[in-house]
Design a protein around this motif. Structure first.
Motif, mmCIF file in Angstrom:
data_model
loop_
_atom_site.group_PDB
_atom_site.id
_atom_site.type_symbol
_atom_site.label_atom_id
_atom_site.label_comp_id
_atom_site.label_asym_id
_atom_site.label_seq_id
_atom_site.Cartn_x
_atom_site.Cartn_y
_atom_site.Cartn_z
ATOM 1 N N VAL A 222 0.841 -1.203 0.000
ATOM 2 C CA VAL A 222 0.000 0.000 0.000
ATOM 3 C C VAL A 222 0.872 1.247 0.000
ATOM 4 O O VAL A 222 0.618 2.204 -0.753
ATOM 5 N N CYS A 223 1.905 1.258 0.825
ATOM 6 C CA CYS A 223 2.792 2.422 0.894
ATOM 7 C C CYS A 223 3.499 2.664 -0.439
ATOM 8 O O CYS A 223 3.638 3.812 -0.884
ATOM 9 N N LEU A 224 3.957 1.591 -1.088
ATOM 10 C CA LEU A 224 4.651 1.735 -2.370
ATOM 11 C C LEU A 224 3.733 2.314 -3.434
ATOM 12 O O LEU A 224 4.139 3.156 -4.237
ATOM 13 N N ILE A 225 2.475 1.856 -3.452
ATOM 14 C CA ILE A 225 1.516 2.384 -4.422
ATOM 15 C C ILE A 225 1.338 3.883 -4.234
ATOM 16 O O ILE A 225 1.402 4.672 -5.189
ATOM 17 N N LEU A 226 1.131 4.296 -2.980
ATOM 18 C CA LEU A 226 0.825 5.702 -2.724
ATOM 19 C C LEU A 226 2.047 6.601 -2.830
ATOM 20 O O LEU A 226 1.939 7.755 -3.254
ATOM 21 N N LYS A 227 3.208 6.111 -2.453
ATOM 22 C CA LYS A 227 4.408 6.950 -2.560
ATOM 23 C C LYS A 227 4.722 7.273 -4.016
ATOM 24 O O LYS A 227 5.396 8.259 -4.313
ATOM 25 N N GLY A 228 4.222 6.451 -4.948
ATOM 26 C CA GLY A 228 4.461 6.703 -6.354
ATOM 27 C C GLY A 228 3.505 7.698 -6.971
ATOM 28 O O GLY A 228 3.695 8.105 -8.119
ATOM 29 N N MET A 258 14.892 0.901 -1.685
ATOM 30 C CA MET A 258 15.835 1.622 -2.529
ATOM 31 C C MET A 258 16.180 2.979 -1.942
ATOM 32 O O MET A 258 17.336 3.412 -1.987
ATOM 33 N N GLU A 259 15.194 3.665 -1.372
ATOM 34 C CA GLU A 259 15.455 4.966 -0.746
ATOM 35 C C GLU A 259 16.373 4.792 0.451
ATOM 36 O O GLU A 259 17.304 5.591 0.668
ATOM 37 N N ALA A 260 16.134 3.768 1.245
ATOM 38 C CA ALA A 260 16.978 3.530 2.415
ATOM 39 C C ALA A 260 18.405 3.168 2.004
ATOM 40 O O ALA A 260 19.382 3.578 2.639
ATOM 41 N N ARG A 261 18.519 2.407 0.931
ATOM 42 C CA ARG A 261 19.839 2.021 0.458
ATOM 43 C C ARG A 261 20.621 3.226 -0.040
ATOM 44 O O ARG A 261 21.819 3.376 0.248
ATOM 45 N N LYS A 262 19.925 4.109 -0.793
ATOM 46 C CA LYS A 262 20.597 5.314 -1.278
ATOM 47 C C LYS A 262 21.027 6.225 -0.128
ATOM 48 O O LYS A 262 22.013 6.945 -0.224
ATOM 49 N N ALA A 263 20.229 6.197 0.955
ATOM 50 C CA ALA A 263 20.543 7.035 2.111
ATOM 51 C C ALA A 263 21.565 6.388 3.029
ATOM 52 O O ALA A 263 21.942 6.960 4.065
ATOM 53 N N GLY A 264 22.028 5.195 2.688
ATOM 54 C CA GLY A 264 23.039 4.523 3.485
ATOM 55 C C GLY A 264 22.491 3.880 4.738
ATOM 56 O O GLY A 264 23.221 3.586 5.674
#
Length: 266
Positions: A222-228, A258-264
Motif C-alpha cells: 500500500v505504501c509503495l503504491i501511494l508513494k508513487g 531503494m530509498e533507504a539504500r541510497k541514504a546509506g
C-alpha cells in the motif's frame, strides 16, 4: 454540512489495491450489503386526509399532461375511493423504485471515524486491511448524503410525493438505516450504474490508517503504491490499546528499500 474528514474502510484485496492505484472509489450494488433492509425496504405511507386527497385531485386536473382516461377517473371518483386508489398506486410505484434501485444503482459508503472496532472487523478485513482518510473539501463530495438512523421504517406523505413532484422523500429511503447501525456514522453516495469507478484527485486522499493485524508485506505494498502518486499522504499504524477496547494509531514515515539504500541506511 460535510464533516472535515471522511473515512473509507478497505480489506486488503486485489480490487482495493487496483482502486487505490487508479485513485478511484468503487460503487457496488446495494444487493450485496450485509443489512437486509439497506436500500431494500418499502416504507409506510400515511393515509391522506380528505383535504389532502382533494389537493392531489386538483393538482392532477390542473396538469395539462394528465391523460384523458386518468382525468376522467379523477373527475368521477369519490374521495374515499380515490384515497385507496392513490395509496395503491403509490405503494406500487415505490416497490418498483426500490427494485430498480437494487438492480441498477451503485452505492459507496464512508464513515466519520477511523477507529471503530466493529467497522474494522466488518469492513477493514478483520483488522488486516486499511482505512482511507479523505478531505471532502478537496474532492467532488458535493452529492454525498448523511445516513439517518431510526427504529421505525419511514412514513411518507402522499401529498408532496404526488401533488408537487417532490421526490426527496423517495431519495431519503436509500440513506435511511436501522438504529442498530448508528455506530457506523455513515455517509454515502449513489451512482447511476453499479460496478463503476469514480476517480478522485490525489490531494483529496490525506492519510491511510493500517489495521493492527495487517502484514508487513501488505502494508509495504500500500505504501509503495501511494508513494508513487501522492507525496503528501500520511501513514498511521494501528495497534490494540493495552488499557481500553480501542485501536490506537501512530504516525510513521515510510521509506522504500531503494530509498533507504541510497541514504546509506541499508
Amino acid at each position: 454540512m460535510l464533516p472535515p474528514r471522511l473515512y473509507k474502510y478497505e480489506p486488503f484485496t486485489t480490487r482495493s489495491l487496483e482502486n487505490l492505484k487508479a485513485q478511484s472509489i468503487y460503487f457496488g450494488p446495494p444487493s450485496a450489503f450485509n443489512d437486509p433492509y439497506d436500500c431494500a425496504f418499502v416504507p409506510n405511507i400515511r393515509r391522506p386526509t380528505n383535504d389532502e386527497v382533494e389537493a392531489i385531485r386538483a393538482a392532477y386536473l390542473r396538469a395539462p399532461e394528465t391523460p384523458p382516461i386518468a382525468r376522467a377517473q379523477f373527475e368521477g371518483t369519490g374521495t374515499d375511493e380515490l384515497r385507496e386508489i392513490l395509496l395503491r398506486s403509490a405503494r406500487s410505484a415505490l416497490e418498483s423504485s426500490v427494485k430498480a434501485f437494487l438492480a441498477r444503482r451503485g452505492v459507496t459508503c464512508f464513515s466519520e471515524q477511523c477507529d471503530d472496532l466493529l467497522m474494522w472487523s466488518h469492513y477493514g478485513g478483520r483488522y488486516q486491511g486499511f482505512c482511507l482518510e479523505f478531505d471532502p473539501a478537496k474532492g467532488n463530495f458535493g452529492r454525498i448524503q448523511k445516513v439517518a438512523y431510526s427504529n421505525e421504517l419511514p412514513l411518507l406523505d402522499l401529498v408532496p410525493l404526488l401533488a408537487s413532484d417532490n421526490y426527496e422523500q423517495v431519495l431519503s429511503l436509500f440513506t435511511t438505516k436501522a438504529e442498530a447501525w448508528r455506530y457506523e456514522a455513515e455517509w454515502r453516495a449513489v451512482h447511476a450504474e453499479a460496478g463503476t469507478l469514480y476517480g478522485y484527485p490525489s490531494e483529496c486522499l490525506e492519510g491511510v490508517y493500517f489495521g493492527p493485524d495487517i502484514s508487513d508485506h501488505a502494508l509495504e505494498i500500500v505504501c509503495l503504491i501511494l508513494k508513487g502518486q501522492n507525496e503528501t499522504v500520511r501513514f498511521w499504524k494501528g495497534r490494540r490499546s493495552s488499557t481500553t477496547f480501542k485501536v490506537e494509531f501512530e504516525s510513521f514515515t515510510y521509506m522504500s528499500y531503494m530509498e533507504a539504500r541510497k541514504a546509506g541506511l541499508r
